[in-house]
Design an enzyme around this catalytic site. Sequence first.
Site, PDB file in Angstrom:
ATOM      1  N   LYS A  34      22.053 -33.045  28.358  1.00 24.66           N
ATOM      2  CA  LYS A  34      23.152 -32.876  29.312  1.00 24.66           C
ATOM      3  C   LYS A  34      23.125 -33.992  30.348  1.00 24.66           C
ATOM      4  CE  LYS A  34      25.038 -29.438  32.580  1.00 24.66           C
ATOM      5  NZ  LYS A  34      24.857 -28.089  33.155  1.00 24.66           N
ATOM      6  N   SER A  84      28.643 -25.057  32.888  1.00 23.39           N
ATOM      7  CA  SER A  84      28.829 -26.489  33.012  1.00 23.39           C
ATOM      8  C   SER A  84      28.256 -27.302  31.859  1.00 23.39           C
ATOM      9  CB  SER A  84      28.191 -26.966  34.326  1.00 23.39           C
ATOM     10  OG  SER A  84      26.779 -26.709  34.324  1.00 23.39           O
ATOM     11  N   SER A  88      25.694 -21.358  33.208  1.00 19.33           N
ATOM     12  CA  SER A  88      26.072 -22.595  32.526  1.00 19.33           C
ATOM     13  C   SER A  88      25.387 -22.870  31.207  1.00 19.33           C
ATOM     14  CB  SER A  88      25.828 -23.787  33.470  1.00 19.33           C
ATOM     15  OG  SER A  88      26.653 -23.694  34.602  1.00 19.33           O
TER      16      SER A  88
END
Length: 421
Positions: free
Chosen positions: A75, A144, A168
């Site tokens: 990420k 996210s 997330s």
Amino acid sequence: MRLNELSVADAARRLEAREITAEALAAACLERIAERDEEVRAWAYVDRARVLAQARALDRLPRASKLHGVPFGIKDIIDTADLPTEYNSPIYRGHQPKADAACVTLLRQAGCLILGKTVTTEFANNHPSQTRNPHNRAHTPGGSSSGSAAAVADLMVPAALGTQTGGSVIRPAAYCGAFAIKPSFGAINRAGAKFVAESLDTIGIFARSAEDLGLCLEVLTGRSPSSASGKPRIGLCRTPRWSLADASTQKNVEDAARQLAGAGAKLRDFELPAGSEQLFERHKVIMTYETARALSWEYFNHPEKLSGTLKPRLDEGWKVTRADYDAMREHARRCRRALAEAMREVDFLLTPSAPSEAPATLASTGDPVFNRAWTLFGVPCVTVPCGTGAHGLPLAVQLVGAMDTDMALLGSASWATSRLG
């Protein structure tokens, strides 16, 4: 089966047996990305030539771990020394960290291949990213950790790292149809990950099975995988927000509970300790207070480059008083102690991962209502894909364990998966 479709466990076994090479596996993943990412938009940065060169180098080296040669997505909120880390913010365009985050270093030391950086929402907050749900591009992938969930679910990479501060990891995994774990708070070292809320941020993992998650977690924590033994004691935890789950989700969770009971589990209803209801809504007191301060440099020096979603959230964070913040943290500590005591009576809780299948919107990442409290509790959570919603998109159930029972919870998740089909 194309090599990019292999799970972490299957890829690791075939790599060890020298039935495939790291280069061939990486090439298959890159081919899938080339085929699909224009539509899914899961990747922030991939350097094909670098990936293949690193894969060839790994093929020449002695095996460093069970996962030697297995590709991972990272990420883009987590630092990488050889790839840009931009946090999906114009403030950091072209930003190149000098060092890898601790979790990336551990993967590299284990011989894992870093395939590239996956898309995050802006600073891992709730402003939607460019990523689309791989099952239907008109629906959100969640956030996210949008790119990590979509990339794993769309067979672009067997595993990926994400982060969770509210929901997330668990929610996007549910929306995209991937397995995922949000480990116990602090289980995976967070050095080198951009902080959003230092008392909540947790590094998580996306993969294609509970076994995969256990192998990844072993590399990142040093803990050994565990298998379920005997008949598990399951607490069906509808939570005080059960009414916010749609009919498909409610039925899916209750059907799963009945199936597991039919397979021999000892099922009982489980009520959260008194006072826990506040955690579902008051989580934001802690998160916004900490996020405003974590992003204070960006807020005061580049306010014009913050999105119209994030800037108001930071404004609200600056309005939270220290007294309110301290009071909420103390309340959360009391609830954690009460939950730890209550969970002595069960092996894990069964609860929704999200209120519904992925909503038909790209203007929102969905509602983390079934995630925030568990993040604040700090306990491990696993999303297990299970069922489909009214629009044919994935549904999931969430398994929640006691603090630091991560490997046992993954053993229970493997057991549950085999019974749920």
